[in-house]
Design a protein around this motif. Structure first.
Motif, PDB file in Angstrom:
ATOM      1  N   VAL A 243       0.842  -1.209   0.000  1.00 56.86           N
ATOM      2  CA  VAL A 243       0.000   0.000   0.000  1.00 56.86           C
ATOM      3  C   VAL A 243       0.872   1.252   0.000  1.00 56.86           C
ATOM      4  CG1 VAL A 243      -1.627   1.354   1.388  1.00 56.86           C
ATOM      5  CG2 VAL A 243      -1.998  -1.096   1.068  1.00 56.86           C
ATOM      6  N   GLY A 244       1.922   1.256   0.818  1.00 55.88           N
ATOM      7  CA  GLY A 244       2.806   2.418   0.874  1.00 55.88           C
ATOM      8  C   GLY A 244       3.473   2.695  -0.458  1.00 55.88           C
ATOM      9  N   LEU A 245       4.006   1.658  -1.106  1.00 59.76           N
ATOM     10  CA  LEU A 245       4.672   1.839  -2.398  1.00 59.76           C
ATOM     11  C   LEU A 245       3.673   2.268  -3.479  1.00 59.76           C
ATOM     12  CD1 LEU A 245       7.065  -1.247  -2.356  1.00 59.76           C
ATOM     13  CD2 LEU A 245       7.674   1.153  -2.010  1.00 59.76           C
ATOM     14  N   ALA A 246       2.457   1.691  -3.438  1.00 56.65           N
ATOM     15  CA  ALA A 246       1.445   2.052  -4.430  1.00 56.65           C
ATOM     16  C   ALA A 246       1.041   3.517  -4.290  1.00 56.65           C
ATOM     17  CB  ALA A 246       0.223   1.138  -4.285  1.00 56.65           C
ATOM     18  N   LEU A 247       0.835   3.961  -3.047  1.00 60.40           N
ATOM     19  CA  LEU A 247       0.472   5.363  -2.821  1.00 60.40           C
ATOM     20  C   LEU A 247       1.597   6.295  -3.239  1.00 60.40           C
ATOM     21  CD1 LEU A 247      -1.411   5.178   0.603  1.00 60.40           C
ATOM     22  CD2 LEU A 247      -2.384   5.761  -1.624  1.00 60.40           C
ATOM     23  N   ALA A 248       2.844   5.886  -3.010  1.00 60.69           N
ATOM     24  CA  ALA A 248       3.970   6.716  -3.434  1.00 60.69           C
ATOM     25  C   ALA A 248       3.987   6.864  -4.955  1.00 60.69           C
ATOM     26  CB  ALA A 248       5.282   6.099  -2.948  1.00 60.69           C
ATOM     27  N   ALA A 249       3.727   5.763  -5.681  1.00 59.32           N
ATOM     28  CA  ALA A 249       3.707   5.820  -7.142  1.00 59.32           C
ATOM     29  C   ALA A 249       2.552   6.686  -7.643  1.00 59.32           C
ATOM     30  CB  ALA A 249       3.606   4.406  -7.712  1.00 59.32           C
ATOM     31  N   LEU A 250       1.367   6.504  -7.031  1.00 55.06           N
ATOM     32  CA  LEU A 250       0.216   7.314  -7.428  1.00 55.06           C
ATOM     33  C   LEU A 250       0.442   8.792  -7.124  1.00 55.06           C
ATOM     34  CD1 LEU A 250      -2.681   4.979  -6.213  1.00 55.06           C
ATOM     35  CD2 LEU A 250      -2.023   5.461  -8.591  1.00 55.06           C
ATOM     36  N   PHE A 251       1.118   9.065  -6.005  1.00 59.92           N
ATOM     37  CA  PHE A 251       1.418  10.448  -5.637  1.00 59.92           C
ATOM     38  C   PHE A 251       2.278  11.118  -6.709  1.00 59.92           C
ATOM     39  CE2 PHE A 251       4.447  13.408  -3.699  1.00 59.92           C
ATOM     40  CZ  PHE A 251       3.590  14.322  -3.110  1.00 59.92           C
TER      41      PHE A 251
END
Length: 529
Positions: A243-251
């Motif tokens: 979740v953390g990596l996905a949110l970072a990419a989406l950010f």
């Protein structure tokens, strides 16, 4: 007759601006003090609140993570509402959160109060640095002002152990948080009198979705790492990291689509800017991670009082100051890449010294290793912010200063979160294999959480059992310290290689010409009239 504004001399700062610099030094010095006094207070607050190792790590680094997560958002808010106004609002909130932290009655309350401190603290550092750049437009005076700002930060790291250690000798651990209250009161009283206001009416409202994505992404990633260190790889830790990596990419994708993003990705087109940010993050990671373990070693393994531990930490802070203050002069005589790479090699040597710490008899070894690390990282501490802010266009100074502060706070929090998780994982695994038989179950469970809990548990046991538990717990902690030092040494060598390669043609940016800051100058003059 026409005037060439491109060559016009920049107006020199008056006594009011220098008084304003003194006021801006207050929150800068306080933030530095807060970083050191908390490490001194850890054994006392651990004995009182009895947090687990995960809670202890959150107590330390939730502050830094929320500062890092909120800095860019608060920087954008400051451009809209006024940087001085935001600074004063943040001072009120910081003082209130300091009181809540001081009187926390359990670990959850302290974590929440520290989170509020982080949000409030995110308004302080970027506001101070961006106001300095507005107040001092003469290149020489601006350089001197930024140098003084850095010096006050260094002074806070020196004063922090002495003041914090003295307070911990006389009062309960919560007293170290109350140090921020009178400082914020002085800022609230004198700030409106000597600081100019600056706002950018063209800036749109900050994107709150991006802000939430950045904060939640970082916290989810670190939560997953902490859970792995505590319980091994489990589904919830893996999900949190994903979740953390996905949110970072989406950010990052979202920033590229926004007209006015929270993070101006165009700044990273300048290779010097991106490299400097990365170097600053990892340098502060190394510094914070080593300090976290060394300060606990001094008190819980060596048995020093908080004041004694503060005194033994002075060589480290003095070494950082020597490295930081000597770096600008060295940068004019040698290649920047050589200076920074050499400093990182010195830091790696300090980490190697820490691997030689083997028990209570190695006090001088621990103090020497920490001091060598500080000396080696000093140049990056000093030159990193200058590289970042100087590499950005003048009109993006606010965003650049926010990025510099974000890098510093994120690195500090990661240093505690990541290296702390590694060290505690080693501690728990080593202790589990070596615990004496016949210990009460509650004592065993508490000892597995933190060394401070093991020390407190040993006091409640018969002398033979207590000394046995204390010996193996301290040895397990030292093994954790050695492991994190090995990791730090490898990382420092890799950073030195990167600095020598990526910065081989880099030079310290020159201060902006007066004409480049014309819009900021008009706002400055308007605020004074």
């Amino acid at each position: 007759m026409s005037t060439d504004v491109g060559t016009a001399a920049a107006p020199r700062a008056s006594r009011r601006e220098w008084l304003g610099l003194a006021v801006l030094a207050l929150p800068t010095m306080l933030i530095a003090m807060d970083l050191t006094v908390l490490h001194l207070a850890l054994p006392a607050l651990t004995a009182d609140l009895r947090p687990g190792n995960t809670e202890l790590l959150w107590i330390v680094d939730i502050y830094g993570f929320l500062i890092a997560g909120c800095l860019i958002t608060t920087g954008a808010i400051g451009d809209r509402v006024g940087r001085r106004r935001l600074l004063l609002i943040g001072a009120v909130a910081f003082g209130a959160a300091s009181v809540l932290s001081a009187f926390a009655v359990n670990a959850a309350m302290l974590i929440a109060a520290r989170a509020l401190l982080g949000i409030a603290g995110s308004t302080l550092m970027p506001s101070t640095l961006s106001l300095i750049r507005i107040m001092f437009r003469d290149p020489k005076q601006q350089g001197a002002a930024i140098g003084a700002w850095t010096g006050f930060f260094s002074l806070g790291t020196v004063v922090g152990p002495l003041v914090g250690g003295t307070f911990l000798e006389l009062f309960r651990w919560g007293s170290v948080f109350l140090l921020g209250v009178p400082t914020m009161l002085l800022l609230i009283v004198f700030g409106p009198l000597v600081l100019p206001e600056y706002r950018d009416e063209s800036v749109s409202r900050p994107d709150l979705i991006s802000a939430v994505m950045s904060i939640v992404g970082v916290l989810a990633l670190i939560f997953g790492l902490k859970r792995i260190a505590e319980d091994g790889l489990r589904p919830e830790s893996g999900i949190a990291i994903v979740v953390g990596l996905a949110l970072a990419a989406l950010f990052l994708c979202r920033q590229g689509r926004l007209e006015q993003p929270l993070v101006d990705l165009s700044l990273f087109r300048n290779g010097l800017f991106g490299t400097a940010v990365g170097m600053l993050v990892f340098a502060t990671l190394l510094s914070a991670g080593s300090q976290f373990f060394v300060m606990q070693y001094l008190q819980l393994v060596q048995g020093l009082t908080p004041l004694q531990a503060g005194l033994w930490s002075l060589p480290t802070t003095m070494a950082i100051m020597i490295g930081a203050m000597g770096a600008p002069g060295l940068a004019s005589r040698m290649k920047l890449s050589t200076l920074l790479a050499g400093g990182l090699v010195v830091a790696a040597a300090g980490m190697v010294v820490l691997t030689r710490v083997s028990g209570p008899s190695d006090l001088y070894v621990a103090a020497a290793g920490a001091a060598v690390i500080g000396l080696g990282l000093g140049p990056m501490v000093s030159l990193g912010t200058g590289l970042i802010v100087g590499a950005a266009p003048p009109e993006r100074a606010g965003a650049a200063s926010a990025m510099a502060a974000t890098g510093t706070e994120l690195g500090s929090a990661l240093g505690v979160g990541v290296t702390g998780s590694i060290g505690f994982a080693v501690y728990r695994a080593d202790l589990a294999d070596r615990l004496p038989e016949g210990l009460p179950a509650p004592v065993v469970e508490a000892a597995k959480d933190t060394l401070a809990a093991a020390v407190n548990g040993a006091r409640m046991l018969p002398a033979a059992q207590g000394s046995g538990l204390l010996a193996v717990a301290r040895e397990a902690f030292v093994h954790g310290l050695q492991t994190t030092a090995i990791v730090g040494a490898v990382l420092a060598v890799l950073l030195a290689t990167a600095a020598a390669t990526l910065l081989r043609s880099a030079r310290m940016p020159s201060p902006p010409l007066p004409a480049e800051a014309d819009d900021q100058a008009k706002s400055f003059e308007k605020a004074h009239n």
